[in-house]
Design a protein around this motif. Sequence first.
Motif, mmCIF file in Angstrom:
data_model
loop_
_atom_site.group_PDB
_atom_site.id
_atom_site.type_symbol
_atom_site.label_atom_id
_atom_site.label_comp_id
_atom_site.label_asym_id
_atom_site.label_seq_id
_atom_site.Cartn_x
_atom_site.Cartn_y
_atom_site.Cartn_z
ATOM 1 N N ALA A 58 0.848 -1.197 0.021
ATOM 2 C CA ALA A 58 -0.040 -0.093 0.128
ATOM 3 C C ALA A 58 0.796 1.392 -0.088
ATOM 4 C CB ALA A 58 -0.928 0.093 1.260
ATOM 5 N N MET A 59 2.150 1.009 0.202
ATOM 6 C CA MET A 59 3.040 2.252 0.398
ATOM 7 C C MET A 59 3.820 2.664 -0.913
ATOM 8 S SD MET A 59 4.427 2.117 4.399
ATOM 9 C CE MET A 59 5.545 3.415 4.281
ATOM 10 N N THR A 61 6.731 2.738 -3.303
ATOM 11 C CA THR A 61 8.188 2.843 -3.256
ATOM 12 C C THR A 61 8.595 3.290 -1.806
ATOM 13 O OG1 THR A 61 8.312 4.729 -4.327
ATOM 14 C CG2 THR A 61 8.347 2.752 -5.472
ATOM 15 N N ILE A 62 7.788 3.869 -0.937
ATOM 16 C CA ILE A 62 8.264 4.427 0.236
ATOM 17 C C ILE A 62 8.177 3.413 1.290
ATOM 18 C CG2 ILE A 62 7.323 6.201 2.095
ATOM 19 C CD1 ILE A 62 8.035 7.551 -0.296
ATOM 20 N N GLY A 63 9.110 3.547 1.823
ATOM 21 C CA GLY A 63 9.683 2.569 3.063
ATOM 22 C C GLY A 63 9.541 3.484 4.204
ATOM 23 N N LYS A 64 9.314 2.667 5.556
ATOM 24 C CA LYS A 64 9.179 3.343 6.745
ATOM 25 C C LYS A 64 9.946 2.476 7.863
ATOM 26 C CE LYS A 64 6.045 4.700 10.439
ATOM 27 N NZ LYS A 64 4.633 5.040 10.775
ATOM 28 N N GLY A 65 10.752 3.154 8.829
ATOM 29 C CA GLY A 65 11.503 2.516 9.679
ATOM 30 C C GLY A 65 12.431 3.513 10.338
ATOM 31 N N PRO A 66 13.480 2.917 11.016
ATOM 32 C CA PRO A 66 14.464 3.497 11.894
ATOM 33 C C PRO A 66 15.219 4.246 10.950
ATOM 34 C CG PRO A 66 14.836 1.444 12.345
ATOM 35 C CD PRO A 66 13.692 1.468 11.493
ATOM 36 N N LEU A 67 15.960 5.501 11.253
ATOM 37 C CA LEU A 67 17.189 6.085 10.712
ATOM 38 C C LEU A 67 18.066 5.895 11.858
ATOM 39 C CD1 LEU A 67 18.394 7.869 8.655
ATOM 40 C CD2 LEU A 67 18.116 9.945 10.326
ATOM 41 N N LEU A 68 19.181 4.948 11.581
ATOM 42 C CA LEU A 68 20.216 4.858 12.636
ATOM 43 C C LEU A 68 21.312 5.677 12.434
ATOM 44 C CD1 LEU A 68 19.701 0.969 12.329
ATOM 45 C CD2 LEU A 68 18.936 2.355 14.157
ATOM 46 N N TRP A 69 21.949 5.609 13.357
ATOM 47 C CA TRP A 69 23.489 6.248 13.434
ATOM 48 C C TRP A 69 24.312 5.130 13.925
ATOM 49 C CZ3 TRP A 69 24.714 12.050 14.584
ATOM 50 C CH2 TRP A 69 26.291 12.093 15.011
ATOM 51 N N LEU A 70 25.313 4.708 12.867
ATOM 52 C CA LEU A 70 26.176 3.668 13.336
ATOM 53 C C LEU A 70 27.618 4.264 13.329
ATOM 54 C CD1 LEU A 70 25.065 0.972 10.701
ATOM 55 C CD2 LEU A 70 24.212 1.260 13.277
ATOM 56 N N THR A 71 28.416 4.048 14.237
ATOM 57 C CA THR A 71 29.871 4.100 14.607
ATOM 58 C C THR A 71 30.836 3.304 14.778
ATOM 59 O OG1 THR A 71 28.971 6.366 15.696
ATOM 60 C CG2 THR A 71 31.322 5.659 15.919
ATOM 61 N N ARG A 72 31.655 3.022 13.781
ATOM 62 C CA ARG A 72 32.629 2.095 13.875
ATOM 63 C C ARG A 72 33.327 1.997 15.140
ATOM 64 N NH1 ARG A 72 35.658 -0.634 8.781
ATOM 65 N NH2 ARG A 72 36.221 -2.348 9.736
#
Length: 139
Positions: A58-59, A61-72
């Motif tokens: 129903a969405m 090509t739009i996806g929904k979810g978390p925006l993550l900040w990853l640090t090595r």
Amino acid sequence: LATLPQAEVRHGDGTSIGDERFDAILVNAGVTHPQAAWLDALNPGGRLILPLTATMPAMGTIGKGPLLWLTRRDPDFAARLVTVVAIYSAIGLRDATMNERLGKALMRGQYPACTRLRRDQHDESPACWLHATDFCLSA
């Protein structure tokens, strides 16, 4: 960013990085999982901003979810939730199985309280929020 001599902007999917290393990578389209090339290309302490999204018919090509900040932080990556996003999906960088797994993780009703992204092989445990064969977001 043209006025900043320390910044270089590149356009592409980033999977053909080669042996280059970066202090920061910004992914500006929703993906179902981090690409190994992105994780491998980060310098120690390098950061990756990653919209991890699930799509539903129903969405479109739009996806929904978390925006993550990853640090090595070798050997793992520190992870933190920045916000929740709805964003266009990346073309060619989505996996149907991971989309389903991510969708189920999101349906559990809570956004990830993840503190790290692991790349080691291990059995799934209650600490795993999103577990795959080549990475795991866990608390």
